[in-house]
Design a protein around this motif. Structure first.
Motif, PDB file in Angstrom:
ATOM      1  N   PRO A   1      43.215  35.828  35.348  1.00 57.86           N
ATOM      2  CA  PRO A   1      42.537  34.546  35.539  1.00 57.86           C
ATOM      3  C   PRO A   1      43.022  33.480  34.548  1.00 57.86           C
ATOM      4  O   PRO A   1      42.837  32.288  34.782  1.00 57.86           O
ATOM      5  N   ASN A   2      43.659  33.889  33.451  1.00 58.16           N
ATOM      6  CA  ASN A   2      44.107  32.946  32.436  1.00 58.16           C
ATOM      7  C   ASN A   2      45.520  32.428  32.708  1.00 58.16           C
ATOM      8  O   ASN A   2      45.752  31.212  32.719  1.00 58.16           O
ATOM      9  N   CYS A   3      46.481  33.327  32.941  1.00 58.45           N
ATOM     10  CA  CYS A   3      47.877  32.913  33.080  1.00 58.45           C
ATOM     11  C   CYS A   3      48.457  33.174  34.471  1.00 58.45           C
ATOM     12  O   CYS A   3      49.628  32.900  34.712  1.00 58.45           O
ATOM     13  N   ASN A   4      47.676  33.725  35.386  1.00 54.98           N
ATOM     14  CA  ASN A   4      48.081  34.019  36.770  1.00 54.98           C
ATOM     15  C   ASN A   4      49.240  35.002  36.861  1.00 54.98           C
ATOM     16  O   ASN A   4      50.006  34.984  37.817  1.00 54.98           O
ATOM     17  N   THR A   5      49.380  35.864  35.878  1.00 56.52           N
ATOM     18  CA  THR A   5      50.414  36.892  35.895  1.00 56.52           C
ATOM     19  C   THR A   5      49.882  38.115  36.619  1.00 56.52           C
ATOM     20  O   THR A   5      48.735  38.516  36.415  1.00 56.52           O
ATOM     21  N   TRP A   6      50.726  38.717  37.479  1.00 51.87           N
ATOM     22  CA  TRP A   6      50.296  39.907  38.194  1.00 51.87           C
ATOM     23  C   TRP A   6      50.203  41.083  37.229  1.00 51.87           C
ATOM     24  O   TRP A   6      51.064  41.283  36.374  1.00 51.87           O
TER      25      TRP A   6
ATOM     26  N   CYS B   1      45.552  41.756  30.267  1.00 58.02           N
ATOM     27  CA  CYS B   1      46.797  41.203  30.791  1.00 58.02           C
ATOM     28  C   CYS B   1      47.951  41.579  29.875  1.00 58.02           C
ATOM     29  O   CYS B   1      47.843  41.497  28.649  1.00 58.02           O
ATOM     30  N   TRP B   2      49.073  41.963  30.442  1.00 55.28           N
ATOM     31  CA  TRP B   2      50.219  42.376  29.620  1.00 55.28           C
ATOM     32  C   TRP B   2      50.900  41.183  28.958  1.00 55.28           C
ATOM     33  O   TRP B   2      51.572  41.318  27.970  1.00 55.28           O
ATOM     34  N   ARG B   3      50.687  39.980  29.501  1.00 54.78           N
ATOM     35  CA  ARG B   3      51.334  38.805  28.922  1.00 54.78           C
ATOM     36  C   ARG B   3      50.449  38.090  27.892  1.00 54.78           C
ATOM     37  O   ARG B   3      50.873  37.803  26.780  1.00 54.78           O
ATOM     38  N   CYS B   4      49.204  37.780  28.226  1.00 58.53           N
ATOM     39  CA  CYS B   4      48.372  36.970  27.338  1.00 58.53           C
ATOM     40  C   CYS B   4      47.246  37.758  26.671  1.00 58.53           C
ATOM     41  O   CYS B   4      46.486  37.196  25.891  1.00 58.53           O
ATOM     42  N   GLN B   5      47.110  39.025  26.964  1.00 59.70           N
ATOM     43  CA  GLN B   5      46.113  39.924  26.383  1.00 59.70           C
ATOM     44  C   GLN B   5      44.666  39.506  26.682  1.00 59.70           C
ATOM     45  O   GLN B   5      43.745  39.858  25.969  1.00 59.70           O
ATOM     46  N   THR B   6      44.464  38.773  27.762  1.00 55.53           N
ATOM     47  CA  THR B   6      43.114  38.402  28.195  1.00 55.53           C
ATOM     48  C   THR B   6      42.498  39.584  28.942  1.00 55.53           C
ATOM     49  O   THR B   6      43.168  40.211  29.768  1.00 55.53           O
ATOM     50  N   PRO B   7      41.227  39.900  28.653  1.00 58.60           N
ATOM     51  CA  PRO B   7      40.580  40.984  29.421  1.00 58.60           C
ATOM     52  C   PRO B   7      40.530  40.625  30.907  1.00 58.60           C
ATOM     53  O   PRO B   7      40.201  39.504  31.280  1.00 58.60           O
ATOM     54  N   LEU B   8      40.886  41.590  31.731  1.00 58.85           N
ATOM     55  CA  LEU B   8      40.881  41.386  33.180  1.00 58.85           C
ATOM     56  C   LEU B   8      39.540  41.794  33.757  1.00 58.85           C
ATOM     57  O   LEU B   8      38.896  42.736  33.269  1.00 58.85           O
ATOM     58  N   PRO B   9      39.085  41.103  34.804  1.00 60.08           N
ATOM     59  CA  PRO B   9      37.830  41.522  35.441  1.00 60.08           C
ATOM     60  C   PRO B   9      38.022  42.864  36.138  1.00 60.08           C
ATOM     61  O   PRO B   9      39.092  43.174  36.649  1.00 60.08           O
TER      62      PRO B   9
END
Length: 68
Positions: free
Chosen positions: A4-9, A17-25
């Protein structure tokens, strides 16, 4: 699943997220459907059977008018 933060799959099993380390839902589990459909299906079936029986009763069991 897209971040949801960087739109990376990200794969479904990832928690961040592997790119921005944001927790995924967490993915929502699919709703289970009843094996028999549901209450509304039974109601419609009963309505159809009622009208079919009414129609048959009117056609085959109507009083006969005897001409005089």
């Amino acid at each position: 699943m897209d971040c949801p933060n960087c739109n990376t799959w990200n794969p479904e099993d990832k928690e961040v997220c592997w790119r921005c380390q944001t927790p995924l839902p967490k993915p929502k589990p699919p709703k289970k459907r009843s094996q028999f459909g549901g209450f509304s299906n039974w109601v419609w079936l009963l309505i159809v059977v009622f009208f079919a029986m009414t129609l048959l009763a009117q056609c085959f069991f109507s009083p006969q008018v005897i001409p005089q």
